[in-house]
Design a protein around this motif. Structure first.
Motif, PDB file in Angstrom:
ATOM      1  N   LYS A   1     -98.492 -40.021  -6.102  1.00 20.14           N
ATOM      2  CA  LYS A   1     -99.624 -39.123  -6.300  1.00 20.14           C
ATOM      3  C   LYS A   1     -99.990 -38.402  -5.005  1.00 20.14           C
ATOM      4  CE  LYS A   1    -104.357 -39.137  -8.133  1.00 20.14           C
ATOM      5  NZ  LYS A   1    -105.439 -39.996  -8.685  1.00 20.14           N
ATOM      6  N   ASP A   2     -99.976 -39.132  -3.877  1.00 19.16           N
ATOM      7  CA  ASP A   2    -100.350 -38.509  -2.612  1.00 19.16           C
ATOM      8  C   ASP A   2     -99.342 -37.442  -2.182  1.00 19.16           C
ATOM      9  OD1 ASP A   2     -98.378 -40.360  -2.090  1.00 19.16           O
ATOM     10  OD2 ASP A   2     -99.273 -41.134  -0.265  1.00 19.16           O
ATOM     11  N   THR A   3     -98.060 -37.622  -2.568  1.00 13.22           N
ATOM     12  CA  THR A   3     -97.050 -36.614  -2.253  1.00 13.22           C
ATOM     13  C   THR A   3     -97.325 -35.332  -3.036  1.00 13.22           C
ATOM     14  OG1 THR A   3     -95.453 -38.419  -1.981  1.00 13.22           O
ATOM     15  CG2 THR A   3     -94.574 -36.184  -2.037  1.00 13.22           C
ATOM     16  N   LEU A   4     -97.746 -35.473  -4.289  1.00 13.84           N
ATOM     17  CA  LEU A   4     -98.122 -34.304  -5.087  1.00 13.84           C
ATOM     18  C   LEU A   4     -99.320 -33.601  -4.462  1.00 13.84           C
ATOM     19  CD1 LEU A   4     -98.147 -32.440  -7.539  1.00 13.84           C
ATOM     20  CD2 LEU A   4     -99.431 -34.193  -8.787  1.00 13.84           C
ATOM     21  N   GLN A   5    -100.307 -34.374  -4.014  1.00 14.02           N
ATOM     22  CA  GLN A   5    -101.500 -33.788  -3.403  1.00 14.02           C
ATOM     23  C   GLN A   5    -101.140 -32.974  -2.156  1.00 14.02           C
ATOM     24  OE1 GLN A   5    -103.725 -37.433  -2.905  1.00 14.02           O
ATOM     25  NE2 GLN A   5    -104.854 -37.168  -4.827  1.00 14.02           N
ATOM     26  N   MET A   6    -100.215 -33.488  -1.342  1.00 12.76           N
ATOM     27  CA  MET A   6     -99.762 -32.745  -0.160  1.00 12.76           C
ATOM     28  C   MET A   6     -98.991 -31.496  -0.574  1.00 12.76           C
ATOM     29  SD  MET A   6     -98.725 -35.505   2.776  1.00 12.76           S
ATOM     30  CE  MET A   6     -97.710 -36.555   1.741  1.00 12.76           C
ATOM     31  N   HIS A   7     -98.165 -31.622  -1.617  1.00 13.93           N
ATOM     32  CA  HIS A   7     -97.380 -30.490  -2.106  1.00 13.93           C
ATOM     33  C   HIS A   7     -98.284 -29.356  -2.573  1.00 13.93           C
ATOM     34  CE1 HIS A   7     -94.568 -28.123  -4.547  1.00 13.93           C
ATOM     35  NE2 HIS A   7     -95.437 -28.247  -5.537  1.00 13.93           N
ATOM     36  N   MET A   8     -99.406 -29.688  -3.215  1.00 15.54           N
ATOM     37  CA  MET A   8    -100.317 -28.670  -3.732  1.00 15.54           C
ATOM     38  C   MET A   8    -100.818 -27.747  -2.631  1.00 15.54           C
ATOM     39  SD  MET A   8    -100.282 -28.936  -6.936  1.00 15.54           S
ATOM     40  CE  MET A   8    -101.551 -27.714  -7.288  1.00 15.54           C
ATOM     41  N   ARG A   9    -100.826 -28.240  -1.389  1.00 16.17           N
ATOM     42  CA  ARG A   9    -101.273 -27.413  -0.267  1.00 16.17           C
ATOM     43  C   ARG A   9    -100.315 -26.256   0.008  1.00 16.17           C
ATOM     44  NH1 ARG A   9    -102.561 -32.837   3.152  1.00 16.17           N
ATOM     45  NH2 ARG A   9    -104.483 -33.407   2.095  1.00 16.17           N
TER      46      ARG A   9
ATOM     47  N   PRO B   1    -105.456 -28.811   6.426  1.00 20.51           N
ATOM     48  CA  PRO B   1    -106.651 -29.477   6.965  1.00 20.51           C
ATOM     49  C   PRO B   1    -106.485 -30.101   8.351  1.00 20.51           C
ATOM     50  CG  PRO B   1    -105.610 -30.867   5.310  1.00 20.51           C
ATOM     51  CD  PRO B   1    -104.834 -29.585   5.337  1.00 20.51           C
ATOM     52  N   TYR B   2    -105.267 -30.187   8.841  1.00 22.13           N
ATOM     53  CA  TYR B   2    -105.035 -30.866  10.117  1.00 22.13           C
ATOM     54  C   TYR B   2    -104.761 -29.828  11.212  1.00 22.13           C
ATOM     55  CZ  TYR B   2    -104.531 -34.586   6.719  1.00 22.13           C
ATOM     56  OH  TYR B   2    -104.755 -35.444   5.673  1.00 22.13           O
ATOM     57  N   GLU B   3    -105.737 -29.660  12.109  1.00 24.83           N
ATOM     58  CA  GLU B   3    -105.669 -28.598  13.119  1.00 24.83           C
ATOM     59  C   GLU B   3    -105.502 -29.159  14.525  1.00 24.83           C
ATOM     60  OE1 GLU B   3    -108.641 -25.090  14.658  1.00 24.83           O
ATOM     61  OE2 GLU B   3    -108.389 -25.320  12.485  1.00 24.83           O
ATOM     62  N   CYS B   4    -104.653 -28.481  15.295  1.00 22.96           N
ATOM     63  CA  CYS B   4    -104.397 -28.870  16.688  1.00 22.96           C
ATOM     64  C   CYS B   4    -105.584 -28.487  17.561  1.00 22.96           C
ATOM     65  CB  CYS B   4    -103.125 -28.183  17.177  1.00 22.96           C
ATOM     66  SG  CYS B   4    -102.765 -28.476  18.930  1.00 22.96           S
ATOM     67  N   ASP B   5    -106.078 -29.463  18.346  1.00 24.77           N
ATOM     68  CA  ASP B   5    -107.219 -29.218  19.226  1.00 24.77           C
ATOM     69  C   ASP B   5    -106.853 -28.337  20.412  1.00 24.77           C
ATOM     70  OD1 ASP B   5    -108.853 -30.804  17.655  1.00 24.77           O
ATOM     71  OD2 ASP B   5    -108.401 -32.630  18.789  1.00 24.77           O
ATOM     72  N   VAL B   6    -105.564 -28.233  20.720  1.00 20.35           N
ATOM     73  CA  VAL B   6    -105.114 -27.482  21.891  1.00 20.35           C
ATOM     74  C   VAL B   6    -104.938 -26.003  21.574  1.00 20.35           C
ATOM     75  CG1 VAL B   6    -103.328 -27.276  23.669  1.00 20.35           C
ATOM     76  CG2 VAL B   6    -103.961 -29.536  22.788  1.00 20.35           C
ATOM     77  N   CYS B   7    -104.143 -25.695  20.535  1.00 21.42           N
ATOM     78  CA  CYS B   7    -103.807 -24.298  20.246  1.00 21.42           C
ATOM     79  C   CYS B   7    -104.355 -23.790  18.920  1.00 21.42           C
ATOM     80  CB  CYS B   7    -102.294 -24.105  20.278  1.00 21.42           C
ATOM     81  SG  CYS B   7    -101.423 -24.965  18.926  1.00 21.42           S
ATOM     82  N   GLY B   8    -104.936 -24.702  18.095  1.00 24.52           N
ATOM     83  CA  GLY B   8    -105.523 -24.273  16.839  1.00 24.52           C
ATOM     84  C   GLY B   8    -104.577 -24.176  15.668  1.00 24.52           C
ATOM     85  N   LYS B   9    -103.286 -24.433  15.884  1.00 28.90           N
ATOM     86  CA  LYS B   9    -102.324 -24.372  14.788  1.00 28.90           C
ATOM     87  C   LYS B   9    -102.668 -25.460  13.767  1.00 28.90           C
ATOM     88  CE  LYS B   9     -97.388 -23.938  13.797  1.00 28.90           C
ATOM     89  NZ  LYS B   9     -96.000 -23.902  14.352  1.00 28.90           N
TER      90      LYS B   9
ATOM     91  N   GLY C   1     -97.168 -33.797  10.495  1.00 27.64           N
ATOM     92  CA  GLY C   1     -96.768 -32.532  11.113  1.00 27.64           C
ATOM     93  C   GLY C   1     -97.595 -32.236  12.338  1.00 27.64           C
ATOM     94  N   LEU C   2     -98.880 -32.560  12.291  1.00 29.65           N
ATOM     95  CA  LEU C   2     -99.748 -32.357  13.453  1.00 29.65           C
ATOM     96  C   LEU C   2     -99.347 -33.277  14.590  1.00 29.65           C
ATOM     97  CD1 LEU C   2    -102.199 -31.229  14.929  1.00 29.65           C
ATOM     98  CD2 LEU C   2    -103.625 -32.892  13.703  1.00 29.65           C
ATOM     99  N   ARG C   3     -99.061 -34.554  14.271  1.00 34.21           N
ATOM    100  CA  ARG C   3     -98.663 -35.516  15.307  1.00 34.21           C
ATOM    101  C   ARG C   3     -97.405 -35.049  16.034  1.00 34.21           C
ATOM    102  NH1 ARG C   3    -100.173 -39.813  11.567  1.00 34.21           N
ATOM    103  NH2 ARG C   3     -97.999 -39.896  10.891  1.00 34.21           N
ATOM    104  N   THR C   4     -96.432 -34.565  15.262  1.00 35.89           N
ATOM    105  CA  THR C   4     -95.187 -34.073  15.869  1.00 35.89           C
ATOM    106  C   THR C   4     -95.471 -32.849  16.730  1.00 35.89           C
ATOM    107  OG1 THR C   4     -93.886 -34.891  14.000  1.00 35.89           O
ATOM    108  CG2 THR C   4     -92.871 -33.204  15.379  1.00 35.89           C
TER     109      THR C   4
END
Length: 332
Positions: free
Chosen positions: A207-215, A222-230, A237-240
């Motif tokens: 179910k959580d994979t579907l929820q991510m796919h819907m994005r 929803p996950y934004e980089c504090d350094v560059c805003g990406k 993906g943000l951690r990487t």
């Protein structure tokens, strides 16, 4: 005299039975004041105060304060399920479990949350749900101090400390610390993908994979980089991405020492040492170490050129060739 009364009188239980109907309850608990119509019920009740549990399971040693609870418990060892659903045929070990199960068919959800209106079959489930509003987490891990709203969640968490993995796959032998994780894993064997995207029809095992796919459809990142805003769809993906700022490359090759940001990139790299090429072309038999390289190669057979120059319209099968071509127009 009615047959029912005559039968009770013969056993000497009529007077005791009538107290069920009578207001009179002559047996009172000295501790909490609760009253009972049978002495035996008072004696059983007193064990809730004394902690006495005289009925012990011969198989696992678990103890109970009521004989009936021991008898019910024994079915976990014998597998006996005497109560059967007339609708779907499901069998269960206890009458109250069957009664609750029947509500699935009737749709009866008598316990409603007064905050959000959500309704539940079981009173206990409503009580647990209320903690999502109150934030109450009464169950605490003695090892790390983490708090939980449900006892079962704490039990599952404790296995992260003990390493216990009681749920084992009967096909491949892989073990899990939660029953739900085993259930999801089984889909890798059955191919079952119960969660389907309403937009594109793609199906998923989780179910959580579907929820991510819907994005990918709604553009939510929803996950934004504090350094560059990406922004990113997934926290992974943000951690990487953060590593591009820190320079961190935690995954290192044991052979040549080359380091990578992602474990998948290291696994792909290792094939340069092992010579493994698991991806084979069905047309000419050429093999590749990366699935992406096989996909690019297939275009030599299909003639597909998906990368098109916006200036002159020339098309290319590889994005790198398009980038090289663009220098003709830019003069770079």
């Amino acid at each position: 005299m009615p047959m029912g009364r005559q039968s009770i009188n013969q056993t000497g239980d009529f007077e005791k039975h009538m107290r069920i109907h009578a207001v009179d309850k002559p047996y009172q608990c000295d501790v909490c004041g609760k009253i009972f119509n049978h002495l035996g019920n008072l004696q059983t009740h007193m064990r809730t105060h004394t902690g006495d549990k005289p009925y012990k399971c011969d198989v696992c040693g678990k103890v109970f304060n009521v004989r009936g609870n021991l008898q019910t418990h024994m079915r976990t060892h014998t597998g006996d399920k005497p109560y059967k659903c007339d609708v779907c045929g499901k069998a269960v070990s206890q009458r109250d479990i069957l009664q609750n199960h029947l509500k699935i068919h009737t749709g009866d959800k008598p316990y409603e949350c007064n905050v959000c209106g959500k309704a539940f079959i079981l009173k206990g489930t409503l009580q647990i749900h209320m903690r999502t509003h109150t934030g109450d987490k009464p169950y605490k891990c003695d090892v790390c101090g983490k708090m939980f709203s449900q006892k079962e969640t704490l039990k599952a968490h404790m296995r992260t400390h003990t390493g216990d993995k009681p749920y084992k796959c009967h096909i491949c032998g892989k073990a899990f610390n939660q029953r739900g994780n085993l259930k999801v894993h089984m889909r890798t064997h059955t191919g079952d993908k119960p969660y389907k995207c309403d937009v594109c029809g793609k199906a998923f095992m989780r179910k959580d994979t579907l929820q991510m796919h819907m994005r990918t459809h709604n553009g939510d990142k929803p996950y934004e980089c504090d350094v560059c805003g990406k922004a990113f769809i997934q926290t992974g993906g943000l951690r990487t991405h953060i590593m591009t700022h820190t320079g961190e490359k935690p995954y290192k090759c044991d052979v040549c020492g080359k380091a990578f940001r992602q474990t998948g990139n290291l696994q792909t790299h290792m094939k340069t040492h092992t010579g493994e090429k698991p991806y084979k072309c069905d047309v000419c038999g050429k093999a590749f170490s990366i699935t992406g390289n096989l996909q690019t190669h297939m275009r030599t057979h299909t003639g597909e050129k998906p990368y098109k120059c916006d200036v002159c319209g020339k098309a290319f099968s590889v994005t790198g060739n398009l980038q090289t071509h663009m220098r003709i127009h830019t003069g770079d």
